[in-house]
Design an enzyme around this catalytic site. Structure first.
Site, PDB file in Angstrom:
ATOM      1  N   TRP A  30     -24.529   1.780 -27.951  1.00  0.00           N
ATOM      2  CA  TRP A  30     -24.279   0.794 -29.021  1.00  0.00           C
ATOM      3  C   TRP A  30     -23.544  -0.386 -28.410  1.00  0.00           C
ATOM      4  O   TRP A  30     -22.377  -0.281 -28.082  1.00  0.00           O
ATOM      5  CB  TRP A  30     -23.444   1.444 -30.110  1.00  0.00           C
ATOM      6  N   ASP A  31     -24.242  -1.492 -28.276  1.00  0.00           N
ATOM      7  CA  ASP A  31     -23.690  -2.659 -27.585  1.00  0.00           C
ATOM      8  C   ASP A  31     -23.150  -3.680 -28.596  1.00  0.00           C
ATOM      9  O   ASP A  31     -23.476  -3.631 -29.798  1.00  0.00           O
ATOM     10  CB  ASP A  31     -24.808  -3.293 -26.742  1.00  0.00           C
ATOM     11  N   CYS A  89     -20.217   0.216 -26.220  1.00  0.00           N
ATOM     12  CA  CYS A  89     -20.365  -0.771 -25.156  1.00  0.00           C
ATOM     13  C   CYS A  89     -20.101  -2.125 -25.783  1.00  0.00           C
ATOM     14  O   CYS A  89     -20.332  -2.313 -26.977  1.00  0.00           O
ATOM     15  CB  CYS A  89     -21.788  -0.705 -24.604  1.00  0.00           C
ATOM     16  N   ASP A 112     -31.574  -2.636 -23.328  1.00  0.00           N
ATOM     17  CA  ASP A 112     -32.029  -3.805 -24.078  1.00  0.00           C
ATOM     18  C   ASP A 112     -33.487  -4.172 -23.739  1.00  0.00           C
ATOM     19  O   ASP A 112     -33.943  -3.954 -22.617  1.00  0.00           O
ATOM     20  CB  ASP A 112     -31.104  -4.969 -23.668  1.00  0.00           C
ATOM     21  N   ARG A 155     -23.714 -15.922 -26.474  1.00  0.00           N
ATOM     22  CA  ARG A 155     -24.815 -15.252 -25.769  1.00  0.00           C
ATOM     23  C   ARG A 155     -26.124 -15.411 -26.563  1.00  0.00           C
ATOM     24  O   ARG A 155     -26.914 -14.485 -26.717  1.00  0.00           O
ATOM     25  CB  ARG A 155     -24.532 -13.764 -25.558  1.00  0.00           C
ATOM     26  N   ASP A 208     -19.345  -4.156 -17.097  1.00  0.00           N
ATOM     27  CA  ASP A 208     -20.629  -4.489 -16.482  1.00  0.00           C
ATOM     28  C   ASP A 208     -20.483  -4.627 -14.971  1.00  0.00           C
ATOM     29  O   ASP A 208     -21.483  -4.713 -14.257  1.00  0.00           O
ATOM     30  CB  ASP A 208     -21.176  -5.804 -17.055  1.00  0.00           C
TER      31      ASP A 208
END
Ligand code: DGJ
Length: 731
Positions: A480-481, A529, A370, A446, A551
């Site tokens: 790919w989150d 992810c 990121d 978030r 995580d």
């Protein structure tokens, strides 16, 4: 033959690896379940029909009993186990389907119409499913309102699972609202099972819970429009007394990434009814005349070899028939990921240092996580602005990619394609792309909203934005989150009476995105992810093959997370990284050896500041990578035996045995050093009892039976969080 229809008894026999599943068309034209368990003969087993129920239950219309009573007879809906529990007729068990016609008719009386056996398994429109396998389709229909249901069953000769799903159809003249559309029902003949599920949270995914089944319903679900870290779409039914190694165990796993439900209902006749599929919370589906609705597929495993046997069935099924064939059996990239070493704070020079620190050790892929796009300096901006931030990376990605390639490594990039930040050019231009109910203030998760992927134009935007970057740059790996959960689920694109289709339409939208990005770029390795492992499910595995497990990279906590995840998912599906100490999540310090041994039980990599690496650090990593390559084939294809349970005591153990039983690897872990601790023998499992094996680390050769029955006397380093590894070779 895997699937047989026996005309004389009107019985269907489905024979898979180590299992038989049988049901018949009963005297009243209903599909009645007969048996699911160890392989049996094709004998007439209809004597098990019905049950001993004595309640006052409504009778099947037109059925006349000689003595005029219901007692002990099969003249009531409630008195037999149907292959799919329908509703409105006087069956009070958990129905798999609930409808409402325009007239307000809520009955679905599903009677047998016929069957087909398909040599080629058909796919599901727009949804992932298992590949291959002979498939039975049984057609059922309500002869009054025309509502239909096709039940699909697939069996495999190389995995002890069956795949099931239901397709509902509207054969009537008016619209039908589907208020519940589960994928399956199956009734086990006894209630004395435990229900094993995987629950969790961010950084604590897939912890194991085992509770007794009881009269009434044990239910797990997700209402988050994602499969979630809270409860995985997996449930096992473990016969009382069954263990990791022995006893009857059934496992149920939905190939689905949106809101789901799975239920185990203990009935008053002591059966245990399993059912589930798309969550009917906040769900209805409008079915026009002639239309049909396909439910997600469920994979159901049966093993008499305990919980471990159930897991190995899933692992075989997913490796052989679910995971994208282009990834199966392929060596995995060994990654250095920038997240924990740089977070949002980097430039080209800093990234080069991270790469240089680890180049030449065997780590072969650098993944820029990121922070590379828009003005992304925290989690509060820029999702959707998929252009390179030239303040950090002047000239774009070209320079860092060229540098990575010049060091003999591949370049990977992070995306979160399903999201939109309130602070982004995308949101300023297209606020309507965000999921948000009209007239309300949004509630970001978030710091971000989710894109309304139920809309085709929004999906087109995401596909084009990501594919553009992938096309313009030499990118060989994508992470790919997905870091959010939906709120205010509402779409501009849906009519008011279809808004409750949202959660399922989101899943279909996500699968469309996966098809058009993941499958459209076959040379790129894609890793899934979701804020760690919050979307670790078979549907994601169908596309991605490897998923970031959590995580939480602390080795101690990872023993539990990886243990729980392995209940259904093969080791090579789990990404596990060696990270820095003190660990960024728990602040705990563990040795590099322990971190390596635990992280090397899956698709592996490193997530620490390698720019500060000394020659000694590099040598440590090089040796770890070499050791990893020695066991990589076992990780890809081997049979997993969980030898020590970290939820039950102070140890963790995974033993992986090759299919031909010629080699094996055991990783064992001891939580805490103890003075005068109890005697411990590490369990050894899965070897050929008649074969001699040499264990390099012990310099000992013994018969498989000896290793397995006597075990290993471990000599753990005298420290907390210590590991030992053992390699077995047949001699
Ligand atoms: C959550 C992921 O699990 C992390 O690995 C990392 O990619 C961050 N998101 C980035 O925002």
């Amino acid at each position: 033959m895997a699937i047989t229809y026996q005309e004389s008894t009107k019985t269907f026999f489905l024979d898979g690896k180590g299992l038989t599943y049988a049901f018949c068309v009963n005297d009243f034209d209903y599909l009645e379940h007969l048996y699911f368990g160890k392989t049996i003969g094709h004998d007439d087993i209809r004597y098990v029909r019905g049950c001993g129920g004595t309640d006052n239950n409504p009778k099947i219309p037109g059925v006349k009993m000689e003595n005029g009573y219901n007692y002990g007879a099969i003249d009531c809906y409630q008195y037999f186990a149907p292959e799919i529990v329908f509703s409105g007729t006087g069956d009070y068990r958990e129905p798999a389907v609930q409808i409402r016609t325009e007239q307000g008719d809520r009955i679905s009386d599903l009677l047998y119409e016929g069957y087909e056996i398909l040599p080629q398994k058909p796919g599901i429109n727009g949804m992932p499913s298992m590949r291959d396998g002979e498939t039975l389709v049984v057609h059922l229909k309500d002869r009054v309102n025309g509502f239909g249901c096709d039940l699909y069953y697939t069996v495999y000769d190389d995995a002890g699972v069956i795949a099931r799903r239901a397709v509902y159809s509207n054969g009537g003249a008016g619209t039908v609202m589907l208020n519940r559309a589960y994928s399956f029902s199956v009734a086990l003949p006894e209630i004395d099972y435990d229900v094993l599920t995987l629950h969790g949270a961010w950084a604590a995914e897939r912890h194991v819970q085992r509770i007794p089944a009881h009269y009434g319903v044990v239910s797990i679900d997700s209402k988050r429009t994602t499969s979630s870290a809270s409860l995985n779409p997996f449930m096992a039914l473990v016969k009382k007394g069954a263990t990791e190694d022995a006893g009857d165990v059934y496992g149920v796993n939905l190939i689905y990434s949106s809101s789901f439900v799975l239920k185990a209902e203990g009935l008053n006749d002591d059966r245990l009814l399993l059912t589930g599929g798309i969550n009917d919370f906040d769900f209805t589906w409008k079915l026009l005349p002639g239309a049909y609705f396909e439910t997600p597929e469920v994979v159901i495993s049966y093993s008499s070899d305990g919980i471990g046997g159930m897991s190995r069935n899933f692992h075989d099924a997913y490796r052989n028939h679910l995971i994208n064939p282009r990834y199966v059996g392929k060596k995995r990239p060994i990654v250095i990921n920038s997240w924990e070493s740089a977070y949002f704070n980097f430039n080209t020079e800093r990234l080069k240092q991270i790469v240089d620190g680890v180049a030449g050790t065997g780590v072969d892929t650098f993944v820029l996580d990121d922070g590379w796009y828009g003005n992304r300096n925290s989690e509060f901006s820029s999702l959707g602005d998929w252009w390179v931030d030239e303040k950090k990376l002047p000239g774009g990605l070209g320079e860092i990619i060229a540098h990575v390639n010049s060091r003999g490594m591949k370049f990977g990039l992070w995306f979160e394609p399903e999201m939109i930040s309130p602070d982004s050019d995308l949101f300023r231009t297209h606020p309507d792309y965000a999921i948000m109910a009209p007239g309300r203030e949004g509630s970001p998760c978030r710091g971000q909203y989710m894109l309304d992927l139920t809309r085709e134009d929004v999906r087109d935007f995401a596909v084009n934005a990501v594919n553009k970057i992938l096309k313009e740059n030499h990118i060989e790996y994508v992470k790919w989150d997905y870091n959010s959960n939906v709120s205010q689920s509402w779409s501009l694109g849906l009519a008011p009476d279809q808004q409750m289709e949202f959660a399922h339409r989101y899943a279909l939208g996500v699968y469309d995105l996966f098809e058009r990005i993941v499958n459209a770029n076959p040379d790129i390795f894609f890793e899934g992810c979701s804020a760690g492992g919050a979307r670790f499910d078979p549907a994601v595995l169908y596309y991605f093959s490897q998923i970031w497990t959590s995580d939480d990279t602390d080795a101690e906590e990872r023993t539990k997370i990886q243990y729980g995840t392995s209940m259904a998912y093969p080791l090579m599906a789990m990404t596990c990284h060696v990270s820095a100490v003190p660990n960024h999540q728990t602040r705990r310090s563990t040795s590099i050896a322990t971190r390596g041994d635990i992280a090397h039980l899956g698709g592996t990599g490193y997530e620490l500041d390698t720019s500060a690496f000394t020659d000694e650090d590099r040598e440590t990593v090089r040796k770890q990578v070499d050791k990893y390559h020695e066991v990589e084939d076992l990780l890809l294809w081997g049979d997993l035996y969980r030898t020590e349970d970290p939820f039950a005591g102070g140890y963790f153990g995974f033993m992986i045995v090759s299919k031909d039983k010629q080699s094996a690897h055991l990783t064992a872990y001891k939580r805490l050093a103890e003075c005068n601790g109890p005697i411990k023998r590490l369990k050894v499992r899965g070897l050929d009892p008649k074969q001699m094996y040499y264990v390099k680390e012990l310099d000992m050769t013994m018969l498989g039976a000896t290793w397995m029955n006597v075990g290993i006397k471990p000599n753990f380093p005298f420290e907390d969080f210590a590991t030992l590894t053992f390699t077995f070779k047949a001699v």
